[in-house]
Design a protein around this motif. Structure first.
Motif, PDB file in Angstrom:
ATOM      1  N   HIS A 125       0.859  -1.184   0.000  1.00 31.29           N
ATOM      2  CA  HIS A 125       0.000   0.000   0.000  1.00 31.29           C
ATOM      3  C   HIS A 125       0.893   1.231   0.000  1.00 31.29           C
ATOM      4  O   HIS A 125       1.912   1.269   0.696  1.00 31.29           O
ATOM      5  CB  HIS A 125      -0.886  -0.029   1.250  1.00 31.29           C
ATOM      6  CG  HIS A 125      -1.773   1.158   1.410  1.00 31.29           C
ATOM      7  ND1 HIS A 125      -2.874   1.372   0.620  1.00 31.29           N
ATOM      8  CD2 HIS A 125      -1.734   2.196   2.290  1.00 31.29           C
ATOM      9  CE1 HIS A 125      -3.486   2.482   1.006  1.00 31.29           C
ATOM     10  NE2 HIS A 125      -2.808   2.999   2.013  1.00 31.29           N
ATOM     11  N   THR A 126       0.543   2.241  -0.793  1.00 34.53           N
ATOM     12  CA  THR A 126       1.360   3.450  -0.871  1.00 34.53           C
ATOM     13  C   THR A 126       0.486   4.689  -0.719  1.00 34.53           C
ATOM     14  O   THR A 126      -0.742   4.607  -0.756  1.00 34.53           O
ATOM     15  CB  THR A 126       2.070   3.557  -2.233  1.00 34.53           C
ATOM     16  OG1 THR A 126       1.102   3.908  -3.231  1.00 34.53           O
ATOM     17  CG2 THR A 126       2.736   2.259  -2.624  1.00 34.53           C
ATOM     18  N   TYR A 127       1.140   5.831  -0.604  1.00 34.43           N
ATOM     19  CA  TYR A 127       0.416   7.090  -0.721  1.00 34.43           C
ATOM     20  C   TYR A 127      -0.091   7.232  -2.155  1.00 34.43           C
ATOM     21  O   TYR A 127       0.476   6.645  -3.085  1.00 34.43           O
ATOM     22  CB  TYR A 127       1.319   8.268  -0.369  1.00 34.43           C
ATOM     23  CG  TYR A 127       1.653   8.368   1.102  1.00 34.43           C
ATOM     24  CD1 TYR A 127       0.662   8.650   2.033  1.00 34.43           C
ATOM     25  CD2 TYR A 127       2.958   8.185   1.547  1.00 34.43           C
ATOM     26  CE1 TYR A 127       0.957   8.744   3.385  1.00 34.43           C
ATOM     27  CE2 TYR A 127       3.268   8.277   2.899  1.00 34.43           C
ATOM     28  CZ  TYR A 127       2.263   8.554   3.810  1.00 34.43           C
ATOM     29  OH  TYR A 127       2.560   8.639   5.139  1.00 34.43           O
ATOM     30  N   PRO A 128      -1.148   8.028  -2.372  1.00 32.77           N
ATOM     31  CA  PRO A 128      -1.716   8.146  -3.721  1.00 32.77           C
ATOM     32  C   PRO A 128      -0.709   8.566  -4.782  1.00 32.77           C
ATOM     33  O   PRO A 128      -0.756   8.084  -5.916  1.00 32.77           O
ATOM     34  CB  PRO A 128      -2.806   9.209  -3.546  1.00 32.77           C
ATOM     35  CG  PRO A 128      -3.187   9.141  -2.116  1.00 32.77           C
ATOM     36  CD  PRO A 128      -1.922   8.804  -1.378  1.00 32.77           C
ATOM     37  N   ASN A 129       0.217   9.453  -4.424  1.00 37.60           N
ATOM     38  CA  ASN A 129       1.159   9.965  -5.424  1.00 37.60           C
ATOM     39  C   ASN A 129       2.455   9.157  -5.503  1.00 37.60           C
ATOM     40  O   ASN A 129       3.410   9.578  -6.166  1.00 37.60           O
ATOM     41  CB  ASN A 129       1.492  11.429  -5.132  1.00 37.60           C
ATOM     42  CG  ASN A 129       2.119  11.613  -3.755  1.00 37.60           C
ATOM     43  OD1 ASN A 129       2.252  10.655  -3.000  1.00 37.60           O
ATOM     44  ND2 ASN A 129       2.485  12.847  -3.436  1.00 37.60           N
ATOM     45  N   ALA A 130       2.498   8.003  -4.832  1.00 34.71           N
ATOM     46  CA  ALA A 130       3.730   7.204  -4.819  1.00 34.71           C
ATOM     47  C   ALA A 130       3.630   5.939  -5.656  1.00 34.71           C
ATOM     48  O   ALA A 130       4.584   5.165  -5.716  1.00 34.71           O
ATOM     49  CB  ALA A 130       4.097   6.843  -3.383  1.00 34.71           C
ATOM     50  N   LYS A 131       2.499   5.710  -6.317  1.00 41.25           N
ATOM     51  CA  LYS A 131       2.316   4.461  -7.068  1.00 41.25           C
ATOM     52  C   LYS A 131       3.389   4.279  -8.140  1.00 41.25           C
ATOM     53  O   LYS A 131       3.945   3.191  -8.304  1.00 41.25           O
ATOM     54  CB  LYS A 131       0.932   4.431  -7.714  1.00 41.25           C
ATOM     55  CG  LYS A 131      -0.238   4.512  -6.748  1.00 41.25           C
ATOM     56  CD  LYS A 131      -1.551   4.390  -7.512  1.00 41.25           C
ATOM     57  CE  LYS A 131      -2.750   4.657  -6.631  1.00 41.25           C
ATOM     58  NZ  LYS A 131      -2.930   6.096  -6.352  1.00 41.25           N
ATOM     59  N   VAL A 143       6.689   3.070  -6.665  1.00 38.25           N
ATOM     60  CA  VAL A 143       6.750   1.808  -5.925  1.00 38.25           C
ATOM     61  C   VAL A 143       6.413   0.590  -6.778  1.00 38.25           C
ATOM     62  O   VAL A 143       7.152  -0.404  -6.794  1.00 38.25           O
ATOM     63  CB  VAL A 143       5.811   1.867  -4.704  1.00 38.25           C
ATOM     64  CG1 VAL A 143       5.751   0.514  -3.998  1.00 38.25           C
ATOM     65  CG2 VAL A 143       6.266   2.954  -3.741  1.00 38.25           C
ATOM     66  N   TYR A 144       5.304   0.635  -7.501  1.00 44.77           N
ATOM     67  CA  TYR A 144       4.795  -0.577  -8.146  1.00 44.77           C
ATOM     68  C   TYR A 144       5.581  -1.055  -9.369  1.00 44.77           C
ATOM     69  O   TYR A 144       5.692  -2.269  -9.577  1.00 44.77           O
ATOM     70  CB  TYR A 144       3.320  -0.398  -8.505  1.00 44.77           C
ATOM     71  CG  TYR A 144       2.425  -0.278  -7.295  1.00 44.77           C
ATOM     72  CD1 TYR A 144       2.510  -1.193  -6.248  1.00 44.77           C
ATOM     73  CD2 TYR A 144       1.502   0.756  -7.183  1.00 44.77           C
ATOM     74  CE1 TYR A 144       1.704  -1.085  -5.128  1.00 44.77           C
ATOM     75  CE2 TYR A 144       0.684   0.871  -6.067  1.00 44.77           C
ATOM     76  CZ  TYR A 144       0.791  -0.047  -5.043  1.00 44.77           C
ATOM     77  OH  TYR A 144      -0.006   0.058  -3.931  1.00 44.77           O
ATOM     78  N   PRO A 145       6.124  -0.180 -10.218  1.00 44.32           N
ATOM     79  CA  PRO A 145       6.846  -0.692 -11.396  1.00 44.32           C
ATOM     80  C   PRO A 145       7.973  -1.657 -11.048  1.00 44.32           C
ATOM     81  O   PRO A 145       8.155  -2.682 -11.710  1.00 44.32           O
ATOM     82  CB  PRO A 145       7.375   0.584 -12.057  1.00 44.32           C
ATOM     83  CG  PRO A 145       6.372   1.628 -11.692  1.00 44.32           C
ATOM     84  CD  PRO A 145       5.984   1.295 -10.282  1.00 44.32           C
ATOM     85  N   GLY A 146       8.732  -1.354 -10.004  1.00 41.09           N
ATOM     86  CA  GLY A 146       9.817  -2.250  -9.614  1.00 41.09           C
ATOM     87  C   GLY A 146       9.319  -3.597  -9.134  1.00 41.09           C
ATOM     88  O   GLY A 146       9.969  -4.626  -9.349  1.00 41.09           O
ATOM     89  N   ALA A 164      -1.297  -5.289  -5.100  1.00 36.86           N
ATOM     90  CA  ALA A 164      -1.202  -3.836  -4.960  1.00 36.86           C
ATOM     91  C   ALA A 164      -2.519  -3.338  -4.386  1.00 36.86           C
ATOM     92  O   ALA A 164      -3.585  -3.583  -4.959  1.00 36.86           O
ATOM     93  CB  ALA A 164      -0.932  -3.181  -6.308  1.00 36.86           C
ATOM     94  N   SER A 165      -2.444  -2.669  -3.253  1.00 32.19           N
ATOM     95  CA  SER A 165      -3.630  -2.137  -2.588  1.00 32.19           C
ATOM     96  C   SER A 165      -3.619  -0.623  -2.758  1.00 32.19           C
ATOM     97  O   SER A 165      -2.876   0.080  -2.077  1.00 32.19           O
ATOM     98  CB  SER A 165      -3.607  -2.526  -1.108  1.00 32.19           C
ATOM     99  OG  SER A 165      -4.781  -2.121  -0.458  1.00 32.19           O
ATOM    100  N   LEU A 166      -4.426  -0.130  -3.689  1.00 30.08           N
ATOM    101  CA  LEU A 166      -4.308   1.250  -4.149  1.00 30.08           C
ATOM    102  C   LEU A 166      -5.067   2.239  -3.272  1.00 30.08           C
ATOM    103  O   LEU A 166      -6.256   2.060  -3.006  1.00 30.08           O
ATOM    104  CB  LEU A 166      -4.840   1.372  -5.578  1.00 30.08           C
ATOM    105  CG  LEU A 166      -4.252   0.438  -6.640  1.00 30.08           C
ATOM    106  CD1 LEU A 166      -4.838   0.781  -8.001  1.00 30.08           C
ATOM    107  CD2 LEU A 166      -2.733   0.508  -6.668  1.00 30.08           C
ATOM    108  N   GLN A 167      -4.373   3.282  -2.864  1.00 28.87           N
ATOM    109  CA  GLN A 167      -5.026   4.416  -2.222  1.00 28.87           C
ATOM    110  C   GLN A 167      -5.280   5.470  -3.287  1.00 28.87           C
ATOM    111  O   GLN A 167      -4.377   5.819  -4.054  1.00 28.87           O
ATOM    112  CB  GLN A 167      -4.154   5.007  -1.118  1.00 28.87           C
ATOM    113  CG  GLN A 167      -4.775   6.223  -0.445  1.00 28.87           C
ATOM    114  CD  GLN A 167      -3.919   6.772   0.692  1.00 28.87           C
ATOM    115  OE1 GLN A 167      -2.962   6.136   1.117  1.00 28.87           O
ATOM    116  NE2 GLN A 167      -4.261   7.940   1.185  1.00 28.87           N
ATOM    117  N   CYS A 168      -6.512   5.960  -3.359  1.00 28.39           N
ATOM    118  CA  CYS A 168      -6.871   6.959  -4.367  1.00 28.39           C
ATOM    119  C   CYS A 168      -7.425   8.196  -3.665  1.00 28.39           C
ATOM    120  O   CYS A 168      -8.369   8.097  -2.878  1.00 28.39           O
ATOM    121  CB  CYS A 168      -7.908   6.401  -5.339  1.00 28.39           C
ATOM    122  SG  CYS A 168      -7.306   4.999  -6.312  1.00 28.39           S
TER     123      CYS A 168
END
Length: 286
Positions: free
Chosen positions: A7-13, A16-19, A31-35
């Motif tokens: 889980h990340t901050y909304p602007n950090a996807k 974080v996720y591509p790697g 991936a648990s998305l915060q929007c």
């Protein structure tokens, strides 16, 4: 044996996720998305499912924590319909192919209710004038405070189960419709789910042609039986692969809700075939 989500901050996807999805050794499975804005949930979930599917490490994508972060899901007594969260969080996630939703109770209810910045999170059980005060994500002890929204989530689960929706074979397909606010979830040529909530009188979208489709309407707010809309034949004209269908939407009084889920399914998906059909001519049912 348990899934591991990040889980990340909304602007950090994008950081974080591509790697994680490019790694064939990562133990992360989801991936648990915060929007920050509920209206963006459908697009965000669909985006990361698509990116993940093309990678060495496909992830299960869900929605977790709907913004704004200080508000989240309101309590039933102040928001009994939960229209925005049903449309954008619950069905927005499901219609993008997401695995599910964690409903988030915002941390700043006291500030929202009174404008007071101290305390930000109220813990005063005697303050009955501001019912949000003990129902934040840090203080809530009674999940029945959002019972009406959890009931709508159960209704969605029952719909998928009872109607044998092959969601694992379906993909987000919003591009098939011209209505910018509609969600489309499809296994092309077999089944199309169309979620509309703009009080439209018709829905137009493209389907694989030369196939007879059954049309049904359903109330995603309260559930209930499917309403039969008949069978239409999507004829091919000039060798085209797809046809644009224009399907009328019954009046709100008949559906019971301004939100409508259309189920457009290959007519003989169970057994046999259609007994009567209407043709789709130049995109219109006749």
């Amino acid at each position: 044996d348990h899934p591991i989500d990040v889980h990340t901050y909304p602007n950090a996807k994008a950081k974080v996720y591509p790697g994680l999805i490019r790694s064939d050794t990562s133990k992360v499975t989801g991936a648990s998305l915060q929007c920050e804005f509920p209206e963006r949930i459908n697009a965000e979930v669909a985006k990361w499912i698509a990116k993940s599917a093309r990678s060495p490490n496909p992830l299960v994508v869900s929605n977790d924590e709907q913004g704004p972060n200080w508000l989240g899901v309101g309590i039933d007594s102040l928001d009994p319909a939960h229209d925005s969260f049903r449309r954008n969080a619950l069905w927005g996630t499901l219609m993008a192919g997401g695995a599910g939703v964690e409903f988030y109770f915002g941390w700043g209810f006291r500030r929202h209710q009174t404008g007071n910045k101290d305390p930000i999170i109220g813990n005063d059980d005697t303050d009955t004038s501001h019912p949000y005060s003990t129902c934040s994500d840090l203080t809530c002890e009674d999940f029945r405070s959002r019972d009406k929204l959890f009931t709508q989530a159960f209704v969605a689960w029952r719909f998928m189960k009872d109607n044998h929706i092959p969601f694992w074979e379906m993909t987000s397909s919003n591009h098939l419709t011209e209505q910018k606010d509609d969600f489309v979830f499809a296994k092309k040529g077999d089944i199309y789910l169309v979620y509309t909530f703009a009080n439209a009188t018709r829905v137009e979208f493209s389907v694989v042609g030369n196939i007879a489709y059954s049309i049904h309407y359903w109330n995603p707010k309260t559930g209930g039986d499917l309403i039969d809309g008949g069978v239409v034949m999507a004829d091919l004209i000039g060798g085209e692969i797809s046809r644009r269908m224009s399907i009328p939407i019954p009046q709100t009084s008949r559906i019971g809700s301004s939100d409508v889920l259309m189920v457009v399914r290959k007519a003989n998906w169970r057994s046999g075939g259609p007994t009567s059909t209407r043709k789709i001519v130049n995109g219109a049912g006749v």
